[in-house]
Every structure is written in C-alpha cells, then in structure tokens.
Design a protein around this motif. Structure first.
Motif, PDB file in Angstrom:
ATOM      1  N   ARG A  58       5.026   3.447  -2.774  1.00 59.88           N
ATOM      2  CA  ARG A  58       5.239   4.866  -3.108  1.00 59.88           C
ATOM      3  C   ARG A  58       6.351   5.046  -4.131  1.00 59.88           C
ATOM      4  O   ARG A  58       6.187   5.807  -5.111  1.00 59.88           O
ATOM      5  N   ASP A  62       3.723   3.812  -7.474  1.00 56.11           N
ATOM      6  CA  ASP A  62       3.174   5.136  -7.801  1.00 56.11           C
ATOM      7  C   ASP A  62       3.969   5.843  -8.888  1.00 56.11           C
ATOM      8  O   ASP A  62       3.417   6.635  -9.662  1.00 56.11           O
ATOM      9  N   GLY A  97      -3.365   1.658  -7.590  1.00 61.88           N
ATOM     10  CA  GLY A  97      -3.189   2.687  -6.573  1.00 61.88           C
ATOM     11  C   GLY A  97      -4.509   3.101  -5.950  1.00 61.88           C
ATOM     12  O   GLY A  97      -4.624   3.236  -4.724  1.00 61.88           O
ATOM     13  N   ARG A 101      -5.244   2.166  -2.036  1.00 58.69           N
ATOM     14  CA  ARG A 101      -5.361   3.270  -1.072  1.00 58.69           C
ATOM     15  C   ARG A 101      -6.646   3.140  -0.263  1.00 58.69           C
ATOM     16  O   ARG A 101      -6.660   3.420   0.947  1.00 58.69           O
ATOM     17  N   ASN A 105      -6.849   2.550   3.811  1.00 55.22           N
ATOM     18  CA  ASN A 105      -7.692   3.286   4.754  1.00 55.22           C
ATOM     19  C   ASN A 105      -8.512   2.340   5.624  1.00 55.22           C
ATOM     20  O   ASN A 105      -8.784   2.628   6.793  1.00 55.22           O
ATOM     21  N   ALA A 135      -1.606  -2.594  -0.079  1.00 56.24           N
ATOM     22  CA  ALA A 135      -2.151  -1.810   1.032  1.00 56.24           C
ATOM     23  C   ALA A 135      -1.286  -1.933   2.274  1.00 56.24           C
ATOM     24  O   ALA A 135      -1.077  -0.946   3.002  1.00 56.24           O
ATOM     25  N   ARG A 138       1.572   0.360   2.012  1.00 58.07           N
ATOM     26  CA  ARG A 138       1.181   1.764   2.232  1.00 58.07           C
ATOM     27  C   ARG A 138       0.998   2.095   3.706  1.00 58.07           C
ATOM     28  O   ARG A 138       1.229   3.230   4.130  1.00 58.07           O
ATOM     29  N   SER A 213     -10.656   7.384  -1.095  1.00 60.17           N
ATOM     30  CA  SER A 213      -9.659   6.798  -1.994  1.00 60.17           C
ATOM     31  C   SER A 213      -8.311   7.508  -1.916  1.00 60.17           C
ATOM     32  O   SER A 213      -7.377   7.139  -2.638  1.00 60.17           O
ATOM     33  N   ASP A 214      -8.209   8.525  -1.058  1.00 61.93           N
ATOM     34  CA  ASP A 214      -6.910   9.177  -0.892  1.00 61.93           C
ATOM     35  C   ASP A 214      -6.269   8.684   0.409  1.00 61.93           C
ATOM     36  O   ASP A 214      -6.936   8.532   1.430  1.00 61.93           O
ATOM     37  N   HIS A 215      -4.972   8.398   0.337  1.00 63.05           N
ATOM     38  CA  HIS A 215      -4.249   7.880   1.499  1.00 63.05           C
ATOM     39  C   HIS A 215      -2.788   8.284   1.381  1.00 63.05           C
ATOM     40  O   HIS A 215      -2.184   8.171   0.315  1.00 63.05           O
ATOM     41  N   GLU A 216      -2.235   8.766   2.475  1.00 63.82           N
ATOM     42  CA  GLU A 216      -0.832   9.168   2.503  1.00 63.82           C
ATOM     43  C   GLU A 216       0.018   7.981   2.937  1.00 63.82           C
ATOM     44  O   GLU A 216      -0.128   7.470   4.051  1.00 63.82           O
ATOM     45  N   CYS A 217       0.898   7.542   2.047  1.00 63.55           N
ATOM     46  CA  CYS A 217       1.758   6.393   2.346  1.00 63.55           C
ATOM     47  C   CYS A 217       2.666   6.715   3.534  1.00 63.55           C
ATOM     48  O   CYS A 217       3.242   7.810   3.621  1.00 63.55           O
TER      49      CYS A 217
END
Length: 580
Positions: A58, A62, A97, A101, A105, A135, A138, A213-217
């Motif tokens: 992050r 990122d 990224g 991500r 997941n 990963a 994350r 493809s979206d993931h909150e670290c």
C-alpha cells in the motif's frame, strides 16, 4: 524448464501498456552516485521514521502506481521477465497492483487465510513468485519462501514447524508435497501454478479467473510479522528467521540508495528461496521505483548471463562471487554491455583477482556487500567509495557495526574479533525479530550491547570491514549456506557410515565445497572406495537438498574429538585450508 510464460493465466497477458524494447529505454552513462554524494552523506541522510502502521504494498507499490498515472515515473516496467525462448512479460506498478489484488482475494477469500496465517511458497523465477509476495503483503499473510531444491523431508520439516496453512508451488514440487501432506494437519490449501490441473490441487489461474480485482489492503503494524526464512546452522534443523513489515520494507531504504533510481533496471540472480532475492529482487529496487529484471534461467549459465547483459538495458547487476568466478572464465570482452554501470556481489567473500579480471574485461568494478538472513545489509562498498579489494566496505547506515570480543567489548581497530551490530539502547528495526519458536537460540545471538553475526572480522583505521572467517561451522558454497548437521544426518542413515564430520573445503569456483570425513562400518571397510563415494553422494542427494551433497569424500579411521566427545570440525577445517 519447469514453468514458462505459457503457464500464466490468459488475464496476465491482456492488461498491458505499450511494451518497450531495449533501445527505447534511457541509457545510463555515469557510474557515479546519482542520488547521494558520498558515504558520509548516506549516513547523514538516513533517518527513517517508523510509523505505527506500514504496509509495503500500500505505502510503496501503490504510491508508485499513482505516480505512473500522472507521468512522475520513468517509462521502464516495474517487472520485466524473460526466458531463454525470447518470451517476455513487462508489467507496470499498476498491473502488478491489478494482478496482486486478484491473488490477494484468492488468499483471503477462497483460501480463507487470515492475518498472520502462514503460506509456504516454492516457485522458480516466474512472475507468479513476485505476485504471491505482493499478495501476502496485502492480506497480512506471513510468507515462507523455499528453494525448488528442497526434498520431501525438507518440505515436511518446514510445513510441520511453521504450521503453514497454504502452499503454492509448481508441478515439479507437487509430488513431494503429496508424499508428506498427510503428516501436516495445519495444511488446508494446496495451490498449483500450471497450465494443467492436478487431483487434490487448486489451479492458481482458475482461481484468479473467478475473483474480483479490487481488494482493500489490510492494516499491518510496522512490527507485525511479514516473512520467515529458514536458515541453516551448525547444529539442529534450519531455524525460522522472522522479519517484520518495517524490517525489509523500510530497512532496505538504507541500502537501496547505493544502487538504484526509478530509471534503473536491476537484475539479481539469487534463487527465489533465499533472503537475498527478497532484498534485491523486491524491496530495494521497488523502494526506489526501479525495474526488477528477471531471467527464468533454471540453472546458472555463463553464456546466458553475458548474452542477457548485452541484450537488455540492465544498469545494475548483482550475483554471487561464484558466478563472477565462472563469468571471468569466459571471453567477457567480446560482449558489449551498453547499459551496465554498476556491479554488485554478496553471499561470500570475493577474490580480488576475480574483481581485477572483471574490471579488465568490462571496465566496471564489483562492489561487495555483506549481510545475513537475520540482518538484511550489514555493510557494503557503496557507490563513490574507494574499493579495497578483500574488504566488504563500511557499515550500512541502518547499523552501528563494531568488532567485539566474546564478552561484547569493542576491540581496537585492526584487531580481529566478532562482527557485531549494536542493539542497545535501541534495537535496529531492520534486524530480525526472532528465531520463531526458539527463544534460546534467539537469546544466544546477543552479547552485552551487541548482536553477534557469528562471523569473525577486522575493522581497519578507515572503518572498512574485512571478513576473516566464520565463528561457527556453516559452509558457504556458491552463495548457499549449508549446515554440516543436515549433511551428517543424511550420511549416517547410509549403512556404510559409522560416523562422519562435514566441513568446508577450498574450491576455485565455488569458494568452498562440502567435504565429508567418513568412518566406515566394519562391513564396508573392504568395499571399493570409488564406488562407495558415488553411492554416498547419491544417497545424500536423495536425503536432503541436492546442493548440500559432499563433493569431496575422505575415508578416515577416526575423527578428532574433544574430551567430552564432540567432533573437532575446526581441526578438520584447518587441515583442509592448510592451516595445520
């Protein structure tokens, strides 16, 4: 070759920007420091602030992706992978990224891994290895890398000791995992990197095709565990060396400045199972926003290395002294390294004669570094520093390195002692956290105000450090750390072996190799010795990682021992090195 680009799921090859050729990437003309003036300025400027929370994915990866979007980073890829079939992958930080991500997941969703759960990773130099690294950051999963040379027994020990809940590997290792998985109750998920399916395994490509493809670290504290490396010692099985999120993620900022800018292309040849791969193929270059270059190269090949250096815009090259010894045996002068400007080595001392030959052939010096799995970079000859052949330079800005006696008292310049790092009043954040599950071994590393590296050395009047030898019996062969106990354990399981002792023996290519002194059982004393040597080498290769087998074997009537019955390896080692 175990794995190729063809094993990558199709989505890896669709999200791409316009690709670059070697001639399109900015050439580097200077070999002097570009982001500092001299060694003293590095020390003066090194003052990292350790936040309560830190996550490299992050807070670093990122952030570089954001800079890419607004044109604040060079046009080089973040990751550039090639193989010997001229296949390539170039990924930007944005693409890293995206893919990491999705893999995050998979780990947190489909594999149900929580923060601090452990994942065992055994892959060769393929892009998925780097995606798993990111990963895990994350998701807060603790990563345990392993070399592809591990045996089933090695894998069993690591899975049982670590309690890893997930393993990610390829088809070459899968059968070994299957042999021991039933003895590993904590192992819940087995993920295969392959373009084929296998019973009992989940295919990584299929899994990634079915996640978002979206993931909150996750929020990781700076001192949360991030990775664990297994490292060999002189006795017992490999220890679990744990590092925190700030240890590598921030700690490498103290040494990254010696080698890279965001315009640089860095190639480090380390095996993916070793800590050096994390240092120089993940954290150090990406802290600076530089490009990590990878050649799949299942085995080190001099011709492949020299051709690659001359064909791609690699500006910084890092490899083991053993590799340089092999390279200078080639006709290096016939190759033209148009972009190469900085050469590094680490893993073992490098012979000054090799440095001389490399410079004569390329016009480039080799800058030596020294570190351990436990320490990250301890000392180095940084850009702009005078090179003293035989010395590995001065202390890293992250450390106060001293030479101390056995009680932890600092010794005068020029006097041999223990290479040590000051840990009081404040322990350096880049030092390892602990030998996980072994507080006794952890405590044994400290003496007074210092952490003892286990190596002996000298500091000269200019503050340069010189390696003398190891205080323990660990063998450094071609950059690999080999504990004699593991080899001796393997040997003793052969019915011909009554007793054995393993030490390092000098070798012109590898620096030193494993030599076994073997006392035979009475039944085998009259057997053909040449055949016995072949049988023992084959036996050890089957019992432990192949690189650990004894390349030299000598049969003896008895082994030197102390009064208490302990084998005097030091006596055997001195004999091998001509000291007695």
């Amino acid at each position: 070759m175990r794995t190729s680009i063809n094993t990558l799921p199709s989505q890896y090859r669709t999200l791409t920007r316009s690709r670059l050729t070697a001639s399109q990437i900015q050439r580097h003309k200077a070999s002097l420091p570009k982001n500092f003036s001299d060694y003293e300025s590095i020390k003066h400027d090194f003052n990292p602030q350790i936040p309560e929370y830190f996550n490299f994915a992050r807070d670093v990866m990122d952030k570089w992706a954001e800079k890419e979007k607004v044109g604040q980073r060079a046009a080089t890829p973040a990751l550039w992978w090639v193989n010997d079939r001229k296949q390539e992958i170039q990924w930007s930080f944005e693409e890293l990224g995206f893919h990491s991500r999705k893999l995050a997941n998979v780990l947190s969703g489909l594999c149900q891994l929580n923060m601090r759960d452990r994942l065992f990773l055994i892959l060769p130099r393929i892009p998925e290895w780097w995606l798993v690294n990111i990963a895990c950051l994350r998701t807060g999963t603790v990563l345990l890398p392993g070399t592809s040379q591990l045996t089933a027994r090695d894998i069993l020990h690591r899975l049982q000791t670590s309690g890893a809940k997930c393993i990610i590997t390829d088809e070459s290792i899968a059968p070994l995992v299957e042999d021991v998985a039933s003895q590993c109750p904590s192992l819940q998920s087995k993920i295969l990197v392959s373009n084929r399916n296998r019973d009992g395994w989940r295919n990584l490509g299929d899994l990634m095709n079915n996640v978002a493809s979206d993931h909150e670290c996750v929020e990781t504290r700076s001192d949360d565990p991030m990775t664990i490396f297994f490292t060999s010692g002189t006795t017992g099985l490999p220890k679990m060396t744990q590092h925190s999120h700030c240890s590598y993620g921030i700690g490498k900022s103290g040494s990254a400045s010696k080698s890279s800018l965001s315009t640089d292309v860095l190639w480090n040849t380390s095996d993916t199972g070793w800590a050096k791969s994390a240092w120089s193929s993940v954290y150090a270059p990406w802290i600076q926003g530089a490009c990590v270059f990878i050649h799949h190269m299942p085995r080190f090949d001099s011709s492949t290395v020299l051709t690659t250096l001359s064909s791609y815009p690699i500006s910084t090259f890092c490899t083991a002294p053993t590799a340089y010894r092999m390279l200078v045996q080639e006709d290096v002068a016939k190759y033209k390294f148009k972009s190469l400007q900085h050469c590094l080595c680490a893993g073992e001392p490098i012979n000054p004669e090799v440095m001389k030959k490399w410079r004569e052939a390329t016009g480039l010096d080799i800058y030596e570094g020294y570190g351990q799995t436990e320490t990250v970079l301890v000392a180095a000859t940084f850009k702009g520093m005078k090179i003293k052949p035989g010395s590995f330079g001065k202390a890293s800005p992250a450390y106060d390195v001293q030479v101390v006696d056995d009680d932890g008292a600092v010794l005068p310049r020029g006097e041999e002692g223990n290479l040590a790092i000051r840990v009081k009043p404040l322990k350096p954040f880049s030092l390892f956290t602990e030998y996980t599950g072994d507080p006794v071994k952890t405590e044994e590393c400290y003496r007074g105000d210092f952490y003892l590296t286990g190596d002996r050395g000298v500091m000269d009047e200019d503050g340069y450090l010189w390696f003398v030898g190891r205080a323990d019996d660990v063998i450094l062969s071609a950059g690999y750390r080999i504990g004699p106990f593991e080899v001796e354990n393997a040997l003793i399981e052969h019915e011909a072996v009554a007793e054995s002792a393993v030490v390092g023996s000098p070798d012109p290519i590898r620096g030193e190799v494993v030599k076994a002194f073997v006392v035979l059982t009475p039944e085998y004393r009259s057997h053909d010795k040449e055949q016995l040597v072949k049988d023992l080498k084959t036996h050890v290769k089957k019992m432990t990682s192949p690189y650990k087998y004894p390349r030299k074997v000598e049969f003896v009537e008895q082994l030197p021992k102390t009064i208490s019955g302990k084998i005097r390896r030091v006596e055997l080692r001195k004999r091998e090195w001509g000291q007695i």
